[in-house]
Design an enzyme around this catalytic site. Structure first.
Site, PDB file in Angstrom:
ATOM      1  N   PRO A 114       0.825  -1.202   0.000  1.00 27.18           N
ATOM      2  CA  PRO A 114       0.000   0.000   0.000  1.00 27.18           C
ATOM      3  C   PRO A 114       0.867   1.263   0.000  1.00 27.18           C
ATOM      4  O   PRO A 114       1.833   1.361   0.753  1.00 27.18           O
ATOM      5  CB  PRO A 114      -0.789  -0.126   1.306  1.00 27.18           C
ATOM      6  CG  PRO A 114      -0.804  -1.586   1.613  1.00 27.18           C
ATOM      7  CD  PRO A 114       0.520  -2.094   1.122  1.00 27.18           C
ATOM      8  N   GLU A 115       0.529   2.203  -0.876  1.00 25.33           N
ATOM      9  CA  GLU A 115       1.242   3.470  -0.938  1.00 25.33           C
ATOM     10  C   GLU A 115       0.360   4.546  -0.299  1.00 25.33           C
ATOM     11  O   GLU A 115      -0.672   4.241   0.294  1.00 25.33           O
ATOM     12  CB  GLU A 115       1.611   3.773  -2.388  1.00 25.33           C
ATOM     13  CG  GLU A 115       2.481   2.678  -3.008  1.00 25.33           C
ATOM     14  CD  GLU A 115       2.853   2.920  -4.471  1.00 25.33           C
ATOM     15  OE1 GLU A 115       2.758   4.070  -4.928  1.00 25.33           O
ATOM     16  OE2 GLU A 115       3.234   1.958  -5.150  1.00 25.33           O
TER      17      GLU A 115
END
Length: 285
Positions: free
Chosen positions: A2-3
């Site tokens: 996840p960014e």
């Protein structure tokens, strides 16, 4: 992994799910997830009686703020949170459970087991790892073109690895760096010091635009990402280069290429993003 857009989406959904809930007890089923304190039992005991006030974000880290403690959580590759009724069966790979007084659980599930949790007294989390060396927040008002330029413009390293370095700019991962560089028309192997003044304008605008649109779309579900309510992100349907190897560029029709930069798979349009030596003479004024 996840960014920033995915973590921001998780943050927003967690506020809806758990703000105001009081912790009755905590169960740690995989001790290595807990990085601070060193003894997981101390983690469990410290959280009893704490009420969750809000959920904030610093880079790719969640900050679960309580009335006496702050839990800093990193999802790493596949970590995810979900709210369950306490009597519901516990899913495989569920490693930490926060049992609330209202009969619900906040459960942390992590197939890859790379996620981390650190517990701090409020304020001290910014003075110690993992938050103490993080760089610029690209969604904050003080993330200006001039601040980005001052941080990176004199560096001789390639621009993509610099943007991935969380000590310079936080939250940018492989997907959004590729997308931003494409929108700015900058080849990822260009050095930061080679970029012209106008290119810094374009890069700053592209970073802000890309991340803003991704947050609005709930992030990108490339592999297993879902938010705290089990919903997929939708920004993957708007990606212009990432994951589109051999497909035509939406701008010029040239086939998207994929190669490795700094150890990371990288997507570009070879026509829209000229390689070093092809972009013409650059200045850093």
């Amino acid at each position: 992994m996840p960014e920033l857009p995915e973590v921001e989406t998780v943050r927003r959904t967690l506020i809806e799910l758990v703000a105001g809930k009081k912790i009755k007890s905590v169960t740690v089923r995989l001790p290595r997830i807990i990085q601070r304190p060193a003894v997981p039992e101390q983690f469990e005991d410290a959280l009893v009686g704490m009420t969750i006030e809000t959920v904030e974000r610093r880079g790719k880290f969640l900050r679960i703020v309580m009335d006496g403690l702050v839990l800093v959580s990193h999802l790493r590759m596949e970590g995810r949170y979900g709210l369950f009724q306490s009597e519901e069966p516990i899913e495989l790979h569920t490693h930490v459970l926060f049992h609330f007084e209202d009969g619900t659980d906040l459960r942390y599930k992590d197939v890859r087991q790379f996620g981390t949790m650190h517990l701090f007294t409020p304020g001290t989390e910014f003075e110690l790892p993992p938050l103490n060396k993080l760089g610029l927040e690209p969604l904050e008002p003080d993330f200006t073109r001039d601040v980005l330029f001052a941080k990176l413009a004199r560096r001789l390293a390639k621009i993509k690895p610099l943007l991935l370095n969380q000590e310079y700019v936080v939250g940018l991962g492989n997907i959004y760096v590729d997308e931003a560089l494409f929108q700015a028309g900058i080849h990822p192997e260009r050095t930061a010091s080679s970029l012209a003044a106008g290119e810094w304008d374009k890069l700053h605008a592209a970073i802000c635009s890309t991340l803003g649109k991704a947050v609005e779309a709930g992030g990108s579900s490339i592999k297993s990402y879902v938010n705290g309510q089990g919903e997929m992100g939708m920004f993957q349907h708007q990606l212009l280069v990432y994951g589109r190897k051999d497909e035509p560029c939406h701008t010029c029709g040239e086939a998207i290429e994929k190669f490795v930069v700094g150890g990371r798979g990288t997507h570009i349009c070879p026509s829209c993003q000229k390689a070093p030596g092809q972009a013409g003479k650059q200045s850093t004024g």
